[in-house]
Design a protein around this motif. Sequence first.
Motif, PDB file in Angstrom:
ATOM      1  N   ALA A 125       0.813  -1.214   0.000  1.00 11.75           N
ATOM      2  CA  ALA A 125       0.000   0.000   0.000  1.00 11.75           C
ATOM      3  C   ALA A 125       0.851   1.271   0.000  1.00 11.75           C
ATOM      4  O   ALA A 125       0.563   2.234  -0.719  1.00 11.75           O
ATOM      5  CB  ALA A 125      -0.940  -0.005   1.206  1.00 11.75           C
ATOM      6  N   SER A 126       1.935   1.293   0.790  1.00  9.10           N
ATOM      7  CA  SER A 126       2.741   2.509   0.869  1.00  9.10           C
ATOM      8  C   SER A 126       3.419   2.825  -0.455  1.00  9.10           C
ATOM      9  O   SER A 126       3.463   3.987  -0.892  1.00  9.10           O
ATOM     10  CB  SER A 126       3.794   2.367   1.975  1.00  9.10           C
ATOM     11  OG  SER A 126       4.663   1.278   1.701  1.00  9.10           O
ATOM     12  N   LYS A 127       3.954   1.787  -1.105  1.00  5.53           N
ATOM     13  CA  LYS A 127       4.622   2.014  -2.389  1.00  5.53           C
ATOM     14  C   LYS A 127       3.622   2.335  -3.495  1.00  5.53           C
ATOM     15  O   LYS A 127       3.884   3.150  -4.377  1.00  5.53           O
ATOM     16  CB  LYS A 127       5.452   0.789  -2.762  1.00  5.53           C
ATOM     17  CG  LYS A 127       6.682   0.610  -1.885  1.00  5.53           C
ATOM     18  CD  LYS A 127       7.562  -0.519  -2.384  1.00  5.53           C
ATOM     19  CE  LYS A 127       8.827  -0.637  -1.534  1.00  5.53           C
ATOM     20  NZ  LYS A 127       9.717  -1.718  -2.015  1.00  5.53           N
ATOM     21  N   ALA A 128       2.449   1.699  -3.462  1.00  7.70           N
ATOM     22  CA  ALA A 128       1.413   1.987  -4.447  1.00  7.70           C
ATOM     23  C   ALA A 128       0.961   3.441  -4.328  1.00  7.70           C
ATOM     24  O   ALA A 128       0.804   4.146  -5.329  1.00  7.70           O
ATOM     25  CB  ALA A 128       0.230   1.048  -4.258  1.00  7.70           C
ATOM     26  N   ALA A 129       0.777   3.909  -3.078  1.00  8.97           N
ATOM     27  CA  ALA A 129       0.376   5.301  -2.863  1.00  8.97           C
ATOM     28  C   ALA A 129       1.447   6.256  -3.375  1.00  8.97           C
ATOM     29  O   ALA A 129       1.146   7.281  -3.997  1.00  8.97           O
ATOM     30  CB  ALA A 129       0.115   5.538  -1.379  1.00  8.97           C
ATOM     31  N   ALA A 144      -3.063  10.982   1.629  1.00 12.26           N
ATOM     32  CA  ALA A 144      -4.466  10.730   1.311  1.00 12.26           C
ATOM     33  C   ALA A 144      -4.608   9.462   0.480  1.00 12.26           C
ATOM     34  O   ALA A 144      -5.533   8.672   0.675  1.00 12.26           O
ATOM     35  CB  ALA A 144      -5.050  11.938   0.577  1.00 12.26           C
ATOM     36  N   LEU A 145      -3.676   9.259  -0.453  1.00 14.57           N
ATOM     37  CA  LEU A 145      -3.722   8.071  -1.273  1.00 14.57           C
ATOM     38  C   LEU A 145      -3.416   6.808  -0.460  1.00 14.57           C
ATOM     39  O   LEU A 145      -4.003   5.744  -0.692  1.00 14.57           O
ATOM     40  CB  LEU A 145      -2.721   8.184  -2.436  1.00 14.57           C
ATOM     41  CG  LEU A 145      -3.167   9.094  -3.583  1.00 14.57           C
ATOM     42  CD1 LEU A 145      -2.004   9.356  -4.531  1.00 14.57           C
ATOM     43  CD2 LEU A 145      -4.328   8.463  -4.357  1.00 14.57           C
ATOM     44  N   TYR A 146      -2.541   6.939   0.522  1.00 18.05           N
ATOM     45  CA  TYR A 146      -2.232   5.776   1.370  1.00 18.05           C
ATOM     46  C   TYR A 146      -3.477   5.377   2.177  1.00 18.05           C
ATOM     47  O   TYR A 146      -3.810   4.177   2.279  1.00 18.05           O
ATOM     48  CB  TYR A 146      -1.080   6.102   2.325  1.00 18.05           C
ATOM     49  CG  TYR A 146      -0.763   4.978   3.265  1.00 18.05           C
ATOM     50  CD1 TYR A 146      -0.129   3.805   2.794  1.00 18.05           C
ATOM     51  CD2 TYR A 146      -1.101   5.047   4.613  1.00 18.05           C
ATOM     52  CE1 TYR A 146       0.149   2.772   3.667  1.00 18.05           C
ATOM     53  CE2 TYR A 146      -0.819   3.997   5.488  1.00 18.05           C
ATOM     54  CZ  TYR A 146      -0.206   2.858   5.000  1.00 18.05           C
ATOM     55  OH  TYR A 146       0.064   1.808   5.853  1.00 18.05           O
ATOM     56  N   ALA A 147      -4.178   6.385   2.704  1.00 17.54           N
ATOM     57  CA  ALA A 147      -5.412   6.093   3.447  1.00 17.54           C
ATOM     58  C   ALA A 147      -6.427   5.422   2.523  1.00 17.54           C
ATOM     59  O   ALA A 147      -7.136   4.471   2.918  1.00 17.54           O
ATOM     60  CB  ALA A 147      -5.976   7.376   4.042  1.00 17.54           C
ATOM     61  N   ARG A 148      -6.507   5.891   1.304  1.00 21.92           N
ATOM     62  CA  ARG A 148      -7.453   5.303   0.349  1.00 21.92           C
ATOM     63  C   ARG A 148      -7.045   3.868   0.004  1.00 21.92           C
ATOM     64  O   ARG A 148      -7.890   2.989  -0.155  1.00 21.92           O
ATOM     65  CB  ARG A 148      -7.514   6.182  -0.905  1.00 21.92           C
ATOM     66  CG  ARG A 148      -8.712   5.886  -1.796  1.00 21.92           C
ATOM     67  CD  ARG A 148      -9.013   7.084  -2.696  1.00 21.92           C
ATOM     68  NE  ARG A 148     -10.237   6.871  -3.441  1.00 21.92           N
ATOM     69  CZ  ARG A 148     -11.456   7.091  -2.970  1.00 21.92           C
ATOM     70  NH1 ARG A 148     -11.612   7.553  -1.742  1.00 21.92           N
ATOM     71  NH2 ARG A 148     -12.527   6.882  -3.713  1.00 21.92           N
TER      72      ARG A 148
END
Length: 281
Positions: free
Chosen positions: A254-258, A271-275
Amino acid sequence: MTPLVENPLEPGLYIVATPIGNLGDLSPRAADILSRADVVAVEDSRVTAGLLRHIGVKRPMLPYHDHNAEGVRPGLIARMGTEAVALVSDAGTPLISDPGYKLVRDARAAGHTIVTIPGPCAAIAALTLAGLPTDRFLFAGFLPSKAGARTTAIAELAGIRATLVLYESGPRLAASLSALAGGLGDRDAAVTREISKKFEEAVTGTLSSLAARYADAPPRGEIAIVIAPPGDAPPPAIEDADAALAEALTRLPASKAAGEIAKKFGLDRKALYARAMAMKA
């Protein structure tokens, strides 16, 4: 026999800008160099002969253009060791949309002196007439004549954040303007023609309106198109970011994807990490 001149030039290559229309634009320095050169390398001897008549001199001329450059260039390079070779185009500054740069490259490699005599250039003159941003611009020469290659070339120009300057002929103008409108968006533009001549003009409008204007009335004369840079890019749609994030989560934590999507879309990483965590849940 080469006519003798007083106060001959030092041997080497002299790049001489010539008028793009009005012969009065030939600089005194350019006239002086042409009158003292041992040989003038020309695109079309008939055109340059008229220019030499205008300044009242006769000099030997040697054709140098797209069709013979490879064969003629070695001989010109050799002559520069003992003679002053002036390079001119039919109009404007040599090397702009012509093969002269190879002559400069080889002359430098041979150790010859190279001197430029600046002057008229249609691309720069068109920029001054267009009334479009001039702080950053790209000269792109002529577009390809074939539709497929032209579309590809325009696509390469689409993302460049600068005013664009192109050369074009009258019969191809409307089709090129239409293709440019399709590939770049309907940007503001100017069609300039007959620069420095009696009927000089700069017609402004959007690319599509200019294409319509010239569709049934191709203009005469030398033409330069000036096109405004692209506007600000629209913000990415949240749906596009969500789709990209969902795809990234199939191959990344998730962290790298965000982080990847934040960089790609210019969005906030936290915000993207939370999503992303919400999607995984």
